[in-house]
Scaffold this motif. Structure first.
Motif, PDB file in Angstrom:
ATOM      1  N   SER A   1       0.817  -1.209   0.000  1.00 45.85           N
ATOM      2  CA  SER A   1       0.000   0.000   0.000  1.00 45.85           C
ATOM      3  C   SER A   1       0.853   1.262   0.000  1.00 45.85           C
ATOM      4  O   SER A   1       0.382   2.346  -0.347  1.00 45.85           O
ATOM      5  N   LEU A   2       2.132   1.144   0.363  1.00 46.28           N
ATOM      6  CA  LEU A   2       3.057   2.283   0.329  1.00 46.28           C
ATOM      7  C   LEU A   2       3.734   2.436  -1.022  1.00 46.28           C
ATOM      8  O   LEU A   2       4.418   3.438  -1.260  1.00 46.28           O
ATOM      9  N   LEU A   3       3.552   1.437  -1.888  1.00 43.38           N
ATOM     10  CA  LEU A   3       4.283   1.421  -3.164  1.00 43.38           C
ATOM     11  C   LEU A   3       3.352   1.502  -4.376  1.00 43.38           C
ATOM     12  O   LEU A   3       3.762   1.157  -5.480  1.00 43.38           O
TER      13      LEU A   3
ATOM     14  N   PRO B   1      -1.098 -10.258  -4.579  1.00 45.94           N
ATOM     15  CA  PRO B   1      -0.102 -10.834  -5.486  1.00 45.94           C
ATOM     16  C   PRO B   1      -0.271 -10.397  -6.936  1.00 45.94           C
ATOM     17  O   PRO B   1       0.653 -10.527  -7.728  1.00 45.94           O
ATOM     18  N   GLU B   2      -1.449  -9.863  -7.275  1.00 48.04           N
ATOM     19  CA  GLU B   2      -1.692  -9.441  -8.655  1.00 48.04           C
ATOM     20  C   GLU B   2      -1.264  -7.997  -8.918  1.00 48.04           C
ATOM     21  O   GLU B   2      -1.299  -7.547 -10.077  1.00 48.04           O
ATOM     22  N   CYS B   3      -0.824  -7.264  -7.891  1.00 50.18           N
ATOM     23  CA  CYS B   3      -0.506  -5.843  -8.065  1.00 50.18           C
ATOM     24  C   CYS B   3       0.808  -5.667  -8.825  1.00 50.18           C
ATOM     25  O   CYS B   3       1.876  -6.101  -8.360  1.00 50.18           O
ATOM     26  N   GLU B   4       0.748  -4.994  -9.956  1.00 56.99           N
ATOM     27  CA  GLU B   4       1.929  -4.842 -10.814  1.00 56.99           C
ATOM     28  C   GLU B   4       2.959  -3.879 -10.241  1.00 56.99           C
ATOM     29  O   GLU B   4       4.134  -3.940 -10.606  1.00 56.99           O
ATOM     30  N   ALA B   5       2.538  -2.994  -9.326  1.00 54.43           N
ATOM     31  CA  ALA B   5       3.459  -1.994  -8.788  1.00 54.43           C
ATOM     32  C   ALA B   5       4.605  -2.616  -8.007  1.00 54.43           C
ATOM     33  O   ALA B   5       5.676  -2.000  -7.872  1.00 54.43           O
ATOM     34  N   THR B   6       4.423  -3.819  -7.464  1.00 56.16           N
ATOM     35  CA  THR B   6       5.488  -4.459  -6.683  1.00 56.16           C
ATOM     36  C   THR B   6       5.998  -5.739  -7.341  1.00 56.16           C
ATOM     37  O   THR B   6       6.566  -6.598  -6.670  1.00 56.16           O
TER      38      THR B   6
ATOM     39  N   GLU C   1      11.653   2.311  -2.819  1.00 53.12           N
ATOM     40  CA  GLU C   1      11.894   3.247  -1.723  1.00 53.12           C
ATOM     41  C   GLU C   1      10.855   3.003  -0.635  1.00 53.12           C
ATOM     42  O   GLU C   1       9.650   3.115  -0.880  1.00 53.12           O
ATOM     43  N   LEU C   2      11.343   2.683   0.577  1.00 48.86           N
ATOM     44  CA  LEU C   2      10.432   2.401   1.681  1.00 48.86           C
ATOM     45  C   LEU C   2      10.713   3.328   2.869  1.00 48.86           C
ATOM     46  O   LEU C   2      11.887   3.598   3.185  1.00 48.86           O
ATOM     47  N   PRO C   3       9.669   3.798   3.541  1.00 52.30           N
ATOM     48  CA  PRO C   3       9.885   4.553   4.775  1.00 52.30           C
ATOM     49  C   PRO C   3      10.274   3.619   5.912  1.00 52.30           C
ATOM     50  O   PRO C   3      10.022   2.406   5.857  1.00 52.30           O
TER      51      PRO C   3
END
Length: 464
Positions: free
Chosen positions: A49-51, A59-64, A80-82
């Protein structure tokens, strides 16, 4: 044979896409766990949710998704992670069918990988398919089969902490002693922890009626799970036709909540039970062998890599009792199902079809001989074109199956019922540019084509 639910980008309804293997064809299994090369690899967890993902554990989210580097043979990406504490797994092909967690464990319910980011900055994630090894730039590589980890030595904390409170808030609560509905803090509906089974469970006397509920963790809505074990997911519908005692059971590792109105309560008593923490062998009450149907397709699964090498037997028991049990070929009170574990640490998967009462035991690799209809998706993008999110395989034929009378069903043995097949051909030129301009996330997917005569049949199929 694999059956896939089509979620079309065009309006109308979903259909089923089936891959039928030609005799003698075998899929490449080129890593230590017998898994074929994935088409996508995703970092799925509380970082998502941060990326740029709409939520976590997707698992289907292309952003990660990771990118494959042909030179190194690794899947890799840097994000980049906080600063903060996170958990994640590596998931294949946009679903939870195959995933890797802590210490490269791939069985269902394997612990998550903890990730503690001390300061804002880049974190690189890697996956080496040839070795079946997950890594990140903070923890290093996850150890495998007792080997040491990577370049960074860390002491791994418990990946999935035991909740202090598990509750079932919803419209059912006032009938069970709460002052109102949807109260995650109300003690009257707290579930009890079963230490031997390592699950949360409690039985309530529920009057006839129609209800909704969810799972809330630690007395608040900050962490909650709905249908299909989805975090912040939809409410669970519970229709109770008559006054009855209902047992609610929650697995804090998979986040699946079960009740014995919507689900079968099935376990795997056998000669291996005491090896995995049950009080004794052939113990139908031991919830450490709980078969779960997270995706709601009627196929219940239990996986473990804790059974030592040896020869064993097992059956399926219903409602934690041997009063109703099924053995070989789904026979009630039938002979036990024999299986052998070749070496310690081998993953053993028990797959139970609740319609046929048949259990299949798979040793090593993946147990998913049938498709997961919820997670493996194709998309109908043009009247004559279907986008398939997996590389085309030599030696496979592709077909679009439909059932005019809706009698087609999937079991551990494949398809049954009345259905017809429309052949599909692989278009080597790929998806048309117009489609990719409109849906760029489909880049690289296989284009499957219907011939002109079959396109004319589509309205008839959809009406059926």
């Amino acid at each position: 044979m694999y059956i896939q639910r089509l979620r079309r980008l065009l309006p109308l309804i979903g259909l089923l896409l089936v891959l039928a293997m030609i005799t003698g064809m075998s899929l490449a299994q080129d890593n230590p766990d017998g898994y074929p090369e994935p088409s996508t690899v995703t970092v799925a967890g509380t970082v998502q949710s941060l990326l740029g993902c709409p939520g976590d554990w997707q698992p289907e989210c292309e952003a990660t998704m990771l990118t494959f580097d042909a030179e190194s043979g690794l899947w890799t990406a840097t994000f980049e992670l906080p600063a903060g504490s996170y958990e994640y797994k590596i998931a294949f092909d946009g679903s939870w069918t195959i995933s890797y967690g802590l210490e490269n464990q791939s069985q269902a319910g394997a612990p998550n990988i903890p990730l503690v980011v001390e300061a804002d900055g880049p974190v690189t994630f890697t996956y080496d398919h040839a070795r079946g090894v997950v890594g990140d730039s903070i923890n290093g590589e996850q150890p495998r089969d007792g080997e040491g980890g990577g370049d960074v030595a860390v002491e791994m904390p418990e990946a999935v902490p035991l909740p202090q409170i598990v509750n079932i808030p919803g419209t059912i609560q006032p009938l069970l002693g709460c002052p109102g509905e949807w109260q995650p803090e109300c003690e009257a509906t707290f579930l009890d922890y079963d230490e031997e089974g390592d699950v949360f469970q409690r039985t309530f006397d529920v009057p006839a009626g129609n209800y909704e509920y969810k799972v809330a963790i630690n007395g608040s809505w900050a962490e909650n799970y709905g249908g299909f074990a989805d975090r912040d997911g939809p409410n669970i519908i519970l229709n109770v036709p008559e006054d009855t005692a209902i047992t609610f059971t929650y697995d804090y590792r998979t986040h699946w909540i079960s009740d014995n109105v919507r689900h079968v309560l099935a376990t795997v008593p056998g000669s291996f039970n005491d090896e995995i923490g049950c009080a004794e062998d052939w113990d139908p009450a031991c919830m450490r062998t709980w078969l779960q149907d997270v995706d709601g397709d009627g196929i219940y699964i239990f996986s473990t890599s804790a059974i030592p090498a040896g020869d064993y037997e097992a059956k399926v028991a219903i409602n934690r009792s041997m009063d109703e049990n099924y053995g070989a070929e789904g026979t009630a009170d039938g002979d036990p199902i024999a299986f052998s574990v070749p070496e310690d640490g081998t993953t053993v998967n028990f797959v139970y079809d609740s319609r046929e009462h048949v259990m299949v035991v798979s040793v090593g690799g993946s147990a998913f001989s049938a498709a997961n209809l919820r997670e493996l998706r194709a998309r109908w993008v043009l009247a004559d074109t279907i986008a398939w999110p997996h590389p085309a395989e030599d030696g496979l034929t592709y077909a679009l199956l439909y059932s005019p009378n809706a009698s087609m069903q999937m079991s551990v043995f494949g398809l049954s019922g009345d259905y017809e097949a429309i052949p599909l051909t692989v278009d080597d030129s790929g998806l048309p540019s117009a489609v990719l301009e409109k849906f760029p996330h489909l880049e690289g997917q296989t284009a499957l084509k219907l011939n002109a005569d079959d396109v004319e049949r589509v309205p008839e199929i959809l009406r059926g």
